[in-house]
Design an enzyme around this catalytic site. Structure first.
Site, PDB file in Angstrom:
ATOM      1  N   ASN A  66     -64.065  -9.836  69.317  1.00 39.70           N
ATOM      2  CA  ASN A  66     -64.048 -10.900  70.335  1.00 39.70           C
ATOM      3  C   ASN A  66     -65.048 -11.996  69.995  1.00 39.70           C
ATOM      4  O   ASN A  66     -66.135 -11.732  69.479  1.00 39.70           O
ATOM      5  CB  ASN A  66     -64.278 -10.336  71.743  1.00 39.70           C
ATOM      6  CG  ASN A  66     -65.565  -9.557  71.906  1.00 39.70           C
ATOM      7  OD1 ASN A  66     -66.055  -8.948  70.962  1.00 39.70           O
ATOM      8  ND2 ASN A  66     -66.104  -9.548  73.101  1.00 39.70           N
ATOM      9  N   GLU A 123     -66.724 -15.259  71.752  1.00 39.72           N
ATOM     10  CA  GLU A 123     -66.893 -15.921  73.053  1.00 39.72           C
ATOM     11  C   GLU A 123     -67.294 -17.383  72.914  1.00 39.72           C
ATOM     12  O   GLU A 123     -67.609 -17.873  71.824  1.00 39.72           O
ATOM     13  CB  GLU A 123     -67.914 -15.134  73.886  1.00 39.72           C
ATOM     14  CG  GLU A 123     -67.419 -13.725  74.162  1.00 39.72           C
ATOM     15  CD  GLU A 123     -68.260 -12.958  75.156  1.00 39.72           C
ATOM     16  OE1 GLU A 123     -69.407 -13.364  75.447  1.00 39.72           O
ATOM     17  OE2 GLU A 123     -67.745 -11.932  75.653  1.00 39.72           O
ATOM     18  N   GLU A 177     -58.250  -8.317  69.996  1.00 34.18           N
ATOM     19  CA  GLU A 177     -56.851  -8.011  69.653  1.00 34.18           C
ATOM     20  C   GLU A 177     -56.128  -9.285  69.222  1.00 34.18           C
ATOM     21  O   GLU A 177     -55.406  -9.313  68.222  1.00 34.18           O
ATOM     22  CB  GLU A 177     -56.113  -7.404  70.856  1.00 34.18           C
ATOM     23  CG  GLU A 177     -56.691  -6.097  71.376  1.00 34.18           C
ATOM     24  CD  GLU A 177     -57.760  -6.292  72.444  1.00 34.18           C
ATOM     25  OE1 GLU A 177     -58.522  -7.280  72.351  1.00 34.18           O
ATOM     26  OE2 GLU A 177     -57.838  -5.470  73.357  1.00 34.18           O
ATOM     27  N   CYS A 209     -60.140 -12.754  72.606  1.00 34.65           N
ATOM     28  CA  CYS A 209     -60.225 -11.291  72.561  1.00 34.65           C
ATOM     29  C   CYS A 209     -60.064 -10.786  71.122  1.00 34.65           C
ATOM     30  O   CYS A 209     -59.430 -11.440  70.286  1.00 34.65           O
ATOM     31  CB  CYS A 209     -59.127 -10.675  73.419  1.00 34.65           C
ATOM     32  SG  CYS A 209     -59.373 -10.885  75.184  1.00 34.65           S
ATOM     33  N   CYS A 224     -53.700  -9.726  76.313  1.00 31.12           N
ATOM     34  CA  CYS A 224     -53.539  -9.104  74.985  1.00 31.12           C
ATOM     35  C   CYS A 224     -52.311  -8.212  74.941  1.00 31.12           C
ATOM     36  O   CYS A 224     -51.630  -8.128  73.919  1.00 31.12           O
ATOM     37  CB  CYS A 224     -54.785  -8.315  74.602  1.00 31.12           C
ATOM     38  SG  CYS A 224     -56.141  -9.404  74.133  1.00 31.12           S
ATOM     39  N   CYS A 261     -56.606  -6.078  77.697  1.00 36.20           N
ATOM     40  CA  CYS A 261     -56.385  -6.868  78.916  1.00 36.20           C
ATOM     41  C   CYS A 261     -54.911  -7.275  78.991  1.00 36.20           C
ATOM     42  O   CYS A 261     -54.149  -7.136  78.018  1.00 36.20           O
ATOM     43  CB  CYS A 261     -57.281  -8.103  78.927  1.00 36.20           C
ATOM     44  SG  CYS A 261     -56.807  -9.376  77.754  1.00 36.20           S
TER      45      CYS A 261
HETATM   46  N1  THU Z   1     -62.100  -8.636  75.573  1.00 36.25           N
HETATM   47  C1  THU Z   1     -61.419  -8.328  74.440  1.00 36.25           C
HETATM   48  O1  THU Z   1     -61.831  -8.674  73.321  1.00 36.25           O
HETATM   49  N2  THU Z   1     -60.263  -7.643  74.558  1.00 36.25           N
HETATM   50  C2  THU Z   1     -59.739  -7.214  75.738  1.00 36.25           C
HETATM   51  O2  THU Z   1     -58.645  -6.682  75.761  1.00 36.25           O
HETATM   52  C3  THU Z   1     -60.502  -7.359  76.969  1.00 36.25           C
HETATM   53  C4  THU Z   1     -61.667  -8.255  76.900  1.00 36.25           C
HETATM   54  C5  THU Z   1     -63.348  -9.392  75.446  1.00 36.25           C
HETATM   55  C6  THU Z   1     -63.274 -10.792  76.022  1.00 36.25           C
HETATM   56  C7  THU Z   1     -64.720 -11.066  76.335  1.00 36.25           C
HETATM   57  O3  THU Z   1     -65.361 -11.520  75.156  1.00 36.25           O
HETATM   58  C8  THU Z   1     -65.290  -9.700  76.665  1.00 36.25           C
HETATM   59  O4  THU Z   1     -64.373  -8.740  76.145  1.00 36.25           O
HETATM   60  C9  THU Z   1     -65.481  -9.444  78.148  1.00 36.25           C
HETATM   61  O5  THU Z   1     -64.351  -9.725  78.873  1.00 36.25           O
END
Ligand code: THU
Length: 160
Positions: free
Chosen positions: A63, A65, A76, A74, A115, A112
């Site tokens: 991930n 940000e 994925e 994310c 994703c 999530c």
């Molecule tokens: N995140 C992911 O990388 N994948 C997911 O399926 C859920 C959330 C990341 C996004 C953000 O950087 C952190 O997790 C918190 O939400």
């Protein structure tokens, strides 16, 4: 008439990593390595993802940000975009996802909703399911045979 329809999902649980095939163990290890490149200064929640291609190539992503929170990418999505951009013809057989965050939950974190929808697009585009392994240290490992198991009544190109 109102009919009840029960949607069935089958997933598998493993108690330990060594119960997975050696390829799956390697895939999970690579997802753990991917955690190291997570850029998550805002949520402090690291996510690593790896994907296994047909020819046994493994790609990793994490991930990424942004100070503008909705722009966070994310893990994925990050690794799937890389696969689609660089290996568009190679079938994706499996994906491992691992997380490291401030809280310990009962089960490893699952992808999530956004994703799940993106994984679905890759499954449909290659007409082959993508097996998903969810791993978080000290927890059972979850294996999901296809994203469709955790995205019932999904929207896809059948409607377009
Ligand atoms: N995140 C992911 O990388 N994948 C997911 O399926 C859920 C959330 C990341 C996004 C953000 O950087 C952190 O997790 C918190 O939400």
């Amino acid at each position: 008439m109102r009919h009840e329809l029960n949607l069935k999902a089958t997933i598998f649980l493993y108690d330990q990593l060594d119960q997975l095939s050696s390829t799956d163990q390697e895939l999970v290890q690579r997802a753990k390595i991917a955690l190291l490149n997570s850029y998550s200064p805002y949520s402090k929640f690291k996510v690593g993802a790896s994907i296994l291609l047909e020819d046994h190539t493994i790609l990793i992503g994490s991930n990424q940000e942004n100070a503008s929170y909705p722009l966070c990418v994310c893990a994925e999505t990050s690794v799937l975009s890389m696969a689609g951009s660089n290996y568009p013809k190679d079938k994706i057989l499996a994906m491992a996802i691992t997380t490291k965050g401030p809280k310990i939950a009962q089960y490893p974190a699952a992808p999530c909703g956004a994703c799940r929808q993106i994984i679905l697009e890759y499954e449909n585009r290659q007409s082959h399911p993508i097996r998903i392994l969810l791993y978080t240290v000290d927890q059972q490992i979850i294996e999901i045979p296809s994203i469709k198991m955790i995205l019932p009544l999904h929207f896809d190109n059948r409607y377009l």
